[in-house]
Design a protein around this motif. Structure first.
Motif, PDB file in Angstrom:
ATOM      1  N   GLU A  12      35.534  26.192 -17.789  1.00 41.70           N
ATOM      2  CA  GLU A  12      34.228  25.636 -17.446  1.00 41.70           C
ATOM      3  C   GLU A  12      34.127  24.220 -17.970  1.00 41.70           C
ATOM      4  OE1 GLU A  12      30.793  27.858 -18.604  1.00 41.70           O
ATOM      5  OE2 GLU A  12      31.697  29.767 -18.042  1.00 41.70           O
ATOM      6  N   TYR A  13      33.489  23.369 -17.187  1.00 40.92           N
ATOM      7  CA  TYR A  13      33.192  22.013 -17.624  1.00 40.92           C
ATOM      8  C   TYR A  13      32.059  22.089 -18.635  1.00 40.92           C
ATOM      9  CZ  TYR A  13      31.406  17.246 -17.445  1.00 40.92           C
ATOM     10  OH  TYR A  13      30.968  15.996 -17.775  1.00 40.92           O
ATOM     11  N   TYR A  26      36.370  20.535 -21.486  1.00 41.17           N
ATOM     12  CA  TYR A  26      36.459  21.788 -20.745  1.00 41.17           C
ATOM     13  C   TYR A  26      36.689  22.910 -21.742  1.00 41.17           C
ATOM     14  CZ  TYR A  26      37.074  18.549 -16.925  1.00 41.17           C
ATOM     15  OH  TYR A  26      36.880  17.525 -16.031  1.00 41.17           O
ATOM     16  N   ALA A  98      37.612  23.594 -12.833  1.00 40.93           N
ATOM     17  CA  ALA A  98      36.212  23.676 -13.262  1.00 40.93           C
ATOM     18  C   ALA A  98      35.337  22.669 -12.522  1.00 40.93           C
ATOM     19  CB  ALA A  98      36.107  23.438 -14.758  1.00 40.93           C
TER      20      ALA A  98
END
Length: 99
Positions: A12-13, A26, A98
Motif C-alpha cells: 500500500e502507498y 510504501y 500500489a
C-alpha cells in the motif's frame, strides 16, 4: 533463514498529507514460509512488515519488523545482509503495484 520464501504479500502507498517525508513510502506485508529448523520459525507463522522508500536518488528499506502472525508479537531477530538484499529487491520489483 536460508532464503526468503514469500508466500503472499500486500503493498500500500503510505500517504503523507503534510509533505514531511521526502519521496514516497510504501508498506509491505509479506507472509514468510520458514522451515522448522530455522531459529525464526514459529508455528503461528511469521510475516515481515516493511516500509520501503522511493526517492529521486533511489529506493531502500526504511524499516522492517518481523512479526508472529497470530499474536502480532514483534520478533527480536534481524535478517542477514543477503536476506535484506533479497527483501529489498522484492520490494523494488513490486512497489508500483500500489499506485
Amino acid at each position: 533463514m536460508k532464503e526468503l520464501n514469500i508466500s503472499e504479500y500486500s503493498v500500500e502507498y503510505v500517504k503523507d498529507p503534510f509533505g514531511i517525508i521526502a519521496g514516497k513510502r510504501y508498506e509491505f506485508i509479506l507472509d514468510l514460509t520458514i522451515e522448522e529448523d530455522d531459529e525464526l520459525f514459529s508455528p503461528q507463522g511469521v510475516y515481515a512488515r516493511v516500509i520501503f522508500g522511493v526517492e529521486d536518488t533511489g529506493s531502500r528499506i526504511v524499516k522492517y519488523d518481523l512479526v508472529e502472525r497470530t499474536t502480532d508479537r514483534y520478533l527480536e531477530f534481524d535478517l542477514d545482509e543477503e536476506e535484506l538484499q533479497e527483501l529489498e529487491a522484492f520490494c523494488r520489483a513490486h512497489y508500483t503495484e500500489a499506485e
